[in-house]
Design a protein around this motif. Structure first.
Motif, short mmCIF file in Angstrom:
data_model
loop_
_atom_site.label_atom_id
_atom_site.label_comp_id
_atom_site.label_asym_id
_atom_site.label_seq_id
_atom_site.Cartn_x
_atom_site.Cartn_y
_atom_site.Cartn_z
N TYR A 179 15.76 -43.30 -0.05
CA TYR A 179 14.87 -44.00 -1.01
C TYR A 179 13.15 -43.70 -0.75
CZ TYR A 179 18.88 -47.03 -2.18
OH TYR A 179 19.99 -47.19 -2.51
N PHE A 180 13.01 -42.68 0.01
CA PHE A 180 11.73 -42.43 0.25
C PHE A 180 11.38 -41.01 0.00
CE2 PHE A 180 12.04 -46.41 2.02
CZ PHE A 180 10.74 -47.08 1.94
N ASP A 181 10.35 -40.39 -0.21
CA ASP A 181 9.96 -38.77 -0.12
C ASP A 181 9.02 -38.77 1.15
OD1 ASP A 181 11.40 -38.04 -2.41
OD2 ASP A 181 9.80 -39.08 -3.55
N LYS A 182 9.49 -37.62 2.01
CA LYS A 182 8.41 -37.59 3.10
C LYS A 182 7.52 -36.82 2.79
CE LYS A 182 9.36 -36.18 8.18
NZ LYS A 182 8.02 -36.21 8.39
N SER A 183 6.10 -37.11 3.15
CA SER A 183 5.09 -36.34 2.86
C SER A 183 5.05 -34.88 3.62
CB SER A 183 3.75 -36.90 3.38
OG SER A 183 2.74 -36.04 3.01
N GLU A 184 4.75 -33.79 2.78
CA GLU A 184 4.80 -32.78 3.36
C GLU A 184 3.42 -32.33 4.34
OE1 GLU A 184 5.90 -29.65 0.48
OE2 GLU A 184 8.08 -30.75 0.44
N SER A 185 2.17 -33.09 3.77
CA SER A 185 1.23 -32.71 4.25
C SER A 185 0.63 -33.64 5.66
CB SER A 185 -0.04 -32.73 3.49
OG SER A 185 -0.08 -33.87 2.55
N GLU A 186 1.12 -35.17 5.46
CA GLU A 186 0.88 -36.04 6.21
C GLU A 186 1.72 -36.54 6.97
OE1 GLU A 186 -2.15 -39.06 4.28
OE2 GLU A 186 -0.63 -38.04 2.81
N GLU A 187 1.61 -36.52 8.67
CA GLU A 187 2.78 -36.82 9.34
C GLU A 187 3.07 -38.29 9.27
OE1 GLU A 187 4.20 -36.34 13.92
OE2 GLU A 187 2.24 -35.26 13.22
N ASP A 188 4.29 -38.53 9.26
CA ASP A 188 4.94 -40.03 9.18
C ASP A 188 4.55 -40.81 7.89
OD1 ASP A 188 6.25 -42.30 10.34
OD2 ASP A 188 4.17 -42.98 11.23
N VAL A 189 4.30 -40.29 6.79
CA VAL A 189 3.89 -40.97 5.76
C VAL A 189 5.26 -40.55 4.79
CG1 VAL A 189 2.36 -40.87 3.66
CG2 VAL A 189 1.36 -40.54 6.11
N TYR A 190 5.50 -41.85 4.03
CA TYR A 190 6.82 -41.90 3.10
C TYR A 190 6.16 -42.43 1.80
CZ TYR A 190 9.41 -40.29 7.00
OH TYR A 190 9.97 -39.70 8.12
N THR A 191 6.64 -42.02 0.83
CA THR A 191 6.34 -42.66 -0.33
C THR A 191 7.75 -43.27 -1.24
OG1 THR A 191 4.46 -41.43 -0.90
CG2 THR A 191 5.35 -42.26 -2.84
N VAL A 192 7.88 -44.23 -1.74
CA VAL A 192 9.06 -44.86 -2.44
C VAL A 192 9.13 -44.14 -3.42
CG1 VAL A 192 9.02 -47.14 -1.47
CG2 VAL A 192 7.80 -46.73 -3.54
N LYS A 193 10.60 -43.77 -3.74
CA LYS A 193 11.12 -42.87 -4.77
C LYS A 193 10.78 -43.73 -5.99
CE LYS A 193 13.88 -39.53 -2.64
NZ LYS A 193 15.15 -39.05 -2.23
N LYS A 194 10.62 -42.91 -7.19
CA LYS A 194 10.50 -43.41 -8.54
C LYS A 194 11.44 -44.48 -8.93
CE LYS A 194 9.34 -42.03 -13.26
NZ LYS A 194 10.06 -42.98 -13.91
N GLN A 195 12.69 -44.15 -8.48
CA GLN A 195 13.95 -44.95 -8.97
C GLN A 195 13.43 -46.66 -8.43
OE1 GLN A 195 17.03 -43.14 -6.23
NE2 GLN A 195 17.56 -45.15 -6.57
N LEU A 196 12.87 -46.50 -7.30
CA LEU A 196 12.58 -47.97 -6.65
C LEU A 196 11.22 -48.41 -7.59
CD1 LEU A 196 12.49 -48.21 -2.76
CD2 LEU A 196 14.58 -48.49 -4.56
N LYS A 197 10.08 -47.61 -7.46
CA LYS A 197 9.02 -48.01 -8.25
C LYS A 197 9.34 -48.67 -9.84
CE LYS A 197 5.44 -45.10 -6.14
NZ LYS A 197 4.30 -43.86 -6.35
N ASP A 198 10.28 -48.03 -10.31
CA ASP A 198 10.71 -48.27 -11.61
C ASP A 198 11.28 -49.83 -11.72
OD1 ASP A 198 9.76 -46.01 -12.67
OD2 ASP A 198 11.62 -44.96 -13.13
N MET A 199 11.97 -50.16 -10.66
CA MET A 199 12.48 -51.41 -10.68
C MET A 199 11.51 -52.48 -10.39
SD MET A 199 15.75 -50.43 -8.09
CE MET A 199 16.61 -52.37 -8.16
#
Ligand SMILES: C[S@@+](CC[C@H](N)C(=O)[O-])C[C@H]1O[C@@H](n2cnc3c(N)ncnc32)[C@H](O)[C@@H]1O
Length: 289
Positions: A179-199
């Protein structure tokens, strides 16, 4: 250059500001919170380049429309501590008992959840993860998660959905990956996927000034009531009772909170070893099981 860091509210100033905060938000601050309130208000002094707490109080009084500054003041004053899967047994109860029970009963195939006092979004997104995990059960259902808070800045943070560190420590690794996209540039940073944001629909709502949504199936108001005095707690819980479905509603409060001497409208249940409340009308339904 002012010495902002040195300043502390006097007892008289504390009384004025704490009353203002109480009147606007229901947040009750004991005298022992003087340093905490001083530290938090200092951010507004800095932002406005105002020299003293007394001057800031006068500044607010003289505003013809105080609402914007009061919003900003409450924004810095509120406590926003939260993290994903906080009191995780609540979510086991949600997934294994509450949602299956609602699905078995409701004919309109609409599930509405309200996270009241959602802070930076970890609670409503945790709910979104749980409901996504129940996608087969909820197939064909219209699912809506309302997430509200009094503070603007936490809602901006929540809409971005970017988390790290202890905020996401309790997310099981398989769910983090799913359910998260891992940041490629920052360590240990995750963004919730669009499917969750849309809910999740985020919005500002002051629990003592604004109108409540209606016909809610599940209300989460966890670790919010602790900031209010008994009178405000009673008013709030009565309004939650009115907002909740009487046939299938569930009400979740924080593990360290209680409705004892706050409300008689709810019955206490232990579901999956977790405290959950249901409208008193449903008590027979549970005792006969
Ligand atoms: C400690 S956080 C709880 C977050 C989440 N519910 C949890 O349990 O992890 C409390 C939240 O309640 C919000 N809050 C305080 N007073 C409020 C009010 N009068 N109306 C709406 N939200 C309020 C604060 O802004 C804060 O974000």
């Amino acid at each position: 250059m002012f010495e902002y860091n040195m300043q502390r509210l006097t007892p008289e100033e504390f009384e004025k500001f704490s009353k203002l905060v109480y009147d606007e938000s229901g947040i009750f601050m004991k005298d022992s919170k003087i340093t905490l309130l001083s530290n938090r208000l200092r951010k507004r002094l800095q932002a406005l380049d105002i020299n003293s707490f007394a001057e800031y109080f006068d500044y607010i009084q003289k505003l013809s429309d105080k609402s914007h500054e009061l919003d900003l003041l409450l924004d810095v004053v509120s406590t926003n501590e939260t993290y994903f899967f906080r009191s995780e047994r609540h979510f086991a109860a949600l997934m294994q008992k509450c949602v299956p029970d609602i699905v078995a009963k409701k004919k309109d195939r609409k599930l509405t959840v309200w996270s009241a006092g959602c802070s930076t979004g970890e609670e409503p997104y945790t709910i979104a993860i749980c409901l996504s995990e129940l996608k087969d059960l909820l197939f064909g259902w219209d699912v809506e998660i309302l997430a509200t808070d009094i503070a603007y800045s936490v809602l901006d943070f929540a809409r971005q959905g970017k988390y790290s560190g202890r905020r996401i420590d309790k997310v099981p690794p398989n769910l983090l990956e799913k359910y998260f996209d891992k940041s490629e540039s920052e360590e240990d940073v995750y963004t919730v996927k669009k499917q969750l944001k849309d809910m999740v629909k985020f919005g500002t709502l002051n629990l003592f000034k604004d109108q409540f949504p209606r016909n809610i199936d599940l209300i989460f108001c966890r670790n919010v009531m602790i900031y209010f005095d008994r009178e405000h707690q009673r008013t709030l819980v009565k309004n939650f009772y009115n907002a909740l479905s009487k046939t299938n509603g569930y009400f979740f409060i924080g593990h360290s909170e209680t409705l004892h001497s706050v409300s008689e409208d709810f019955a206490y249940m232990k579901i999956m070893d977790s405290p959950v409340y249901v409208p008193k009308e449903r008590l027979n339904e549970f005792s006969s099981n």
